[in-house]
Structure formats: structure tokens, C-alpha cells
Design an enzyme around this catalytic site. Structure first.
Site, mmCIF file in Angstrom:
data_model
loop_
_atom_site.group_PDB
_atom_site.id
_atom_site.type_symbol
_atom_site.label_atom_id
_atom_site.label_comp_id
_atom_site.label_asym_id
_atom_site.label_seq_id
_atom_site.Cartn_x
_atom_site.Cartn_y
_atom_site.Cartn_z
ATOM 1 N N GLU A 8 35.111 48.990 31.747
ATOM 2 C CA GLU A 8 34.879 50.404 31.484
ATOM 3 C C GLU A 8 36.030 51.282 31.981
ATOM 4 O O GLU A 8 36.132 52.459 31.603
ATOM 5 C CB GLU A 8 33.569 50.849 32.126
ATOM 6 N N SER A 49 36.409 38.873 39.377
ATOM 7 C CA SER A 49 36.396 38.457 40.773
ATOM 8 C C SER A 49 35.429 37.297 40.980
ATOM 9 O O SER A 49 34.509 37.070 40.184
ATOM 10 C CB SER A 49 35.995 39.629 41.665
ATOM 11 N N CYS A 54 45.287 37.944 38.712
ATOM 12 C CA CYS A 54 44.738 36.795 39.417
ATOM 13 C C CYS A 54 45.769 35.693 39.616
ATOM 14 O O CYS A 54 45.534 34.762 40.381
ATOM 15 C CB CYS A 54 43.516 36.244 38.684
ATOM 16 N N GLU A 106 40.878 38.181 48.908
ATOM 17 C CA GLU A 106 41.701 38.496 47.735
ATOM 18 C C GLU A 106 41.956 40.008 47.745
ATOM 19 O O GLU A 106 41.049 40.809 47.550
ATOM 20 C CB GLU A 106 40.994 38.091 46.444
#
Length: 497
Positions: A176, A226, A281, A382
Site C-alpha cells: 500500500e 519480512s 532483502c 534485520e
């Protein structure tokens, strides 16, 4: 203010839920658009359109599918500049990076254009007297994809071109935060001649995600994002009887041995850690320096880092843009200050960085941390931003134990001139993608992308041969056409004679 709506049944469809999300320009911090959030009923409308389209698309010829895909490839290529501008405006990445994203997505469209080769199947003749066995692959039906903010065009193109080439119809839920690129891809698909309902887009938040995961007419779901959300997608989707591939997060390590070309290693560390502001990533977030390598390597990285130009993505002079949101910028910055409090040396501190004339943008300079240890938050989490940590180890064995102890196993790299060390590393390291003197080993389109451990949930990597297998299911057909002279009854167990 412009509203980004849904794409259902081959045309734009105005959102009716009454819920909207903001779409920001990260360089200015200003909200420039809003995106309609789909209700469960709107998701259902998209699935119904896809299900209706599957009745004809699923039985269409490979020639028809590939003719559309070849035209689609031409149109995406012709509009790559426009798509890249949409990405830069909503994500913030520099224009050259956005163009590279479109190029990597085009690779998967090109793979999809060759789908007749991938769906040839297998045939064994005369397995028994006048008996043949064929193994074929068939489409699943309606499938869906849920994609992240960091690659608004590329990751959707990792999914739907191959899925529809295999005969499925598709429902896409893009991030979004960056909805415009996916909407443009749908418009171009219609222009290429893709029948109405084969590709649909619903924008939204968790309501739309859950509606996809729970919908009984969706056979499979692809996800990139994620690790916590990937776990949720996989658990919820499979509980609802779906095939799921959910690609999660990462903490990618780059091992630098004492014999490495340190100039190459420093260039690679800069590119892999700070490209796309570290919001990918496959970013390198940890350099593991063996022996006496750390000091000279850090010096070379700092020398290069000091020359990087950070600014708006539409400025040709910019090499790195802003982060996606202010909230994310602040979270990333907290890891830098937290690392200092936990004992790391902050070689470069990117917190507090601003760009003149764009003071309200989501800016963060690059950060370089030294003497990071596995107990620190900057190592364990992360970060997904322009923060590079250096961990010092004495030996290769210590390095491989450190790297394999990570819960993630997405990508990794080794820098060395020693072929034997590189060969040993690629066999011993626990990661799905390995680079040898290559910092970001993202596979080309005809090989599959995906990690190990908490970087992947499900049995299939994305695109390549794994992608074809994910979007199809196997069937074995055994056939005998009796000879006119055959006859009689035999109730014995069939034998292969």
C-alpha cells in the site's frame, strides 16, 4: 488528491470501503496520493473475476498465452522509464536503481515467454505392452501474490507473468506504500491483450491480506516480505488449504579473507550495503573480516562512503535516496545509536542527515559500525536500511560458524582469490544463494530465487523452474489403446510384460 484504486476484471474499479492509506513522496515527506483499501467483499470481487477468466484462460493454447506475453514484454520495455519514475516518486530510490528493477522484472517476463519449453512434460512409451505413460503439468486456477514496498515492479513481475503463462489467473495485493507501479503493469497487460480478469489488483492492508489467505477459491499464494509476516502468511495460508511460498527476511554476511582484493571488496560492500538505501532483502548488512583484514578494509569502505551523494531519487547526481517512511527512518537510526551504547565503534554516523531544500524528507545517511558482536541488536535484527556492521574473526572456521549460526539463510558472499576456499565455502555455508566475489548473488530469471531457514517458508523458491512447479501441479496419464486382436478377461494383478 489522486486516488489509486483497484484493477478488477480488466479495468479500474473505484474503492468503496471508505478506507484509504497515504502514499508519500519520501524525498519531500509530503503525502501526494492516497490508495483505496479493499474490503473482504472487494477482494472477493477480484477473485470472482479471476475465477470466471480461468474458465477460458486455463484451457487456452500456449500459443495464445505466449503471444500476449511477447507483446507485454515489448510494452513494459517501452514504458520502463515511466515505470521507473513511478517507483522513484513513491519509494524514493534513485532513477538508475528503479530502471534496474524494471530490467530484472523483464527477465521473468522473458522466461514466461518461453513457457512452452517449460511445460513440455515427459513421455515413456511401451512401459508395458501397448501402454504409454505421460507426465504433464497443469495450472492450479486462481492464485495470488502479496508483494513488498522495496521492489514495487520487480517482485510482482517475479510472480504474475509466470503464473499466467502456466494458465492461472492472478490476484495481486501490492504494498500500500507504493501502489502505482503495479497498477501501470496491469494497464500494460490489458493493452497487450490479456483477457479481462486474468490479472487483478486489490490494494489494502491486513484486511485484504487475510481475505486472500482465507478465500476458498484461491489455490496458492506467493509472498515476499519480512520473516514474521512470512511465517504468518505460510501458517494461515496452509491452514486454509493453500499452496504457499513465503520469502522472508535476511541478515546477509559477506566474508572477506586475508587474500581478497580489498579494493573489489570495499566497492562491493558499498554497493551491496547502501544501494537502494539498504532496503532490500539481498543487501549485505554484515562484513565478516578474517584476521588482519578489518582495518585496511574499513579504511577503504570509509574512503568510498564519504564520497557518496545522497539526495532525491529524480536527481541524476544522487547515488542513494531517502527511506520509505519517517517511522522506518527513525527505527533504522535507533540501531546506530543503540550499537554505540552496546559497545560498537561508530565509524560513520548517518543519523541526523538532511538534504538542503528537502528537510522534511525521510533522510538517513549511511552508517558504518565496527567491532560489532553477535550479542548486539545491530547484528541480531534485520535493520533494512543503510547500516553496515563489521564483525572481526580470527579464522575461516570461526567465520563459518558465526554465519551458520544466523537464523536467516537468504544470501551470502565470499571474497577471496583462493578457489579451494571459495569451493569449500559454497558447500559449507547455510544459505540459499551464494556469491563468489559477487556481493548480491540474485539469480538470473531462469534460475530460482530463495533462501534457507527463516528466509523461506514453503517448499518452492520463486521464479525459474521452482516457479513453474509452484504454479502448476503434476499429473501422470497411463494410456493403452488395445489392438483389434486383443480380447478376453484377466483378473490377475497387472505386470509390466
Amino acid at each position: 488528491m489522486k486516488t489509486i484504486n483497484h484493477w478488477i476484471g480488466g479495468k479500474p474499479v473505484e474503492g468503496v470501503s471508505g478506507n484509504f492509506g497515504p502514499v508519500y513522496n519520501p524525498a519531500t515527506g509530503a503525502q501526494e496520493k492516497q490508495v483505496a483499501f479493499a474490503s473482504a467483499d472487494e477482494v472477493d470481487a477480484a477473485v470472482r473475476a479471476a475465477k470466471e477468466a480461468f474458465a477460458s484462460w486455463g484451457t487456452s493454447s500456449l500459443a495464445k498465452r505466449t503471444s500476449v506475453l511477447f507483446k507485454y514484454r515489448e510494452l513494459v520495455d517501452a514504458h520502463r522509464e515511466e515505470i521507473a519514475r513511478l517507483i522513484t516518486a513513491e519509494h524514493g530510490k534513485v532513477h538508475s536503481d528503479a530502471l534496474g528493477e524494471v530490467a530484472r522484472g523483464l527477465e521473468i517476463i522473458e522466461l514466461a515467454c518461453g513457457i512452452p519449453e517449460k511445460l513440455k512434460g515427459e513421455l515413456s512409451t511401451q512401459v508395458s505392452t501397448r501402454v504409454d505413460v505421460a507426465a504433464i503439468r497443469q495450472s492450479l486456477g486462481v492464485v495470488a501474490g502479496i508483494t513488498p514496498f522495496n521492489f514495487p515492479a520487480m517482485v510482482p513481475m517475479w510472480m504474475f507473468p509466470l503464473a499466467i503463462a502456466c494458465g492461472n489467473t492472478f490476484v495481486l495485493k501490492p504494498s500500500e506504500k507504493v501502489p502505482s507501479a503495479a497498477f501501470k503493469l496491469a494497464e500494460l497487460a490489458a493493452e497487450a491483450g490479456l483477457p479481462d480478469g486474468v490479472l487483478n489488483i486489490v490494494n489494502g492492508d491486513k484486511v485484504a491480506v487475510d481475505a486472500i489467505l482465507e478465500h476458498p477459491d484461491i489455490a496458492a499464494v506467493s509472498f515476499v516480505g519480512s520473516t514474521p509476516i512470512a511465517k504468518y502468511i505460510h501458517t494461515t495460508g496452509t491452514a486454509n488449504g493453500k499452496r504457499v511460498q513465503a520469502l522472508g527476511g535476511a541478515k546477509n554476511h559477506m566474508l572477506v579473507l586475508p587474500d581478497a582484493d580489498l579494493d573489489l571488496a570495499a566497492d562491493s560492500a558499498i554497493n551491496a550495503a547502501y544501494g537502494s538505501a539498504g532496503e532490500r532483502c539481498m543487501a549485505i548488512s554484515v562484513v565478516v573480516a578474517v584476521g588482519e583484514t578489518a582495518d585496511p578494509l574499513i579504511g577503504k569502505i570509509k574512503e568510498r562512503a564519504d564520497k557518496l551523494r545522497i539526495g532525491p531519487g529524480d536527481d541524476p547526481a544522487s547515488e542513494m535516496g531517502p527511506l520509505i517512511t519517517k517511522v522506518h527512518r527513525d527505527k533504522v537510526a535507533s540501531y546506530v545509536t543503540g550499537a554505540a551504547a552496546q559497545g560498537a565503534d561508530v565509524v560513520i554516523d548517518g543519523t541526523g542527515y538532511t538534504v538542503e531544500g528537502y528537510e522534511d524528507g525521510h533522510w538517513l545517511g549511511i552508517s558504518l559500525l565496527d567491532h560489532v558482536t553477535p550479542e548486539m541488536d545491530a547484528y541480531r535484527d534485520e535493520i533494512f536500511g543503510p547500516v553496515l556492521s563489521v564483525v572481526r574473526v580470527a579464522t575461516y572456521d570461526e567465520a563459518i560458524a558465526l554465519m551458520n549460526g544466523s537464523p536467516w539463510g537468504n544470501g551470502t558472499a565470499i571474497f577471496t582469490r583462493d578457489g579451494g576456499a571459495a569451493r569449500r565455502f559454497q558447500l559449507e555455508v547455510e544459505a540459499g544463494m551464494v556469491g563468489v566475489n559477487v556481493p548480491i548473488p540474485v539469480p538470473v530469471g531462469y534460475h530460482s530465487f530463495g533462501g534457507w531457514k527463516d528466509s523461506l517458508f514453503g517448499d518452492h523458491h520463486i521464479y525459474g523452474n521452482d516457479g513453474v512447479h509452484f504454479y502448476t501441479r503434476g499429473k501422470v496419464v497411463t494410456t493403452r489403446w488395445p489392438d483389434p486382436s486383443d480380447g478376453g478377461i484377466n483378473l490377475g494383478f497387472p505386470s509390466n510384460h
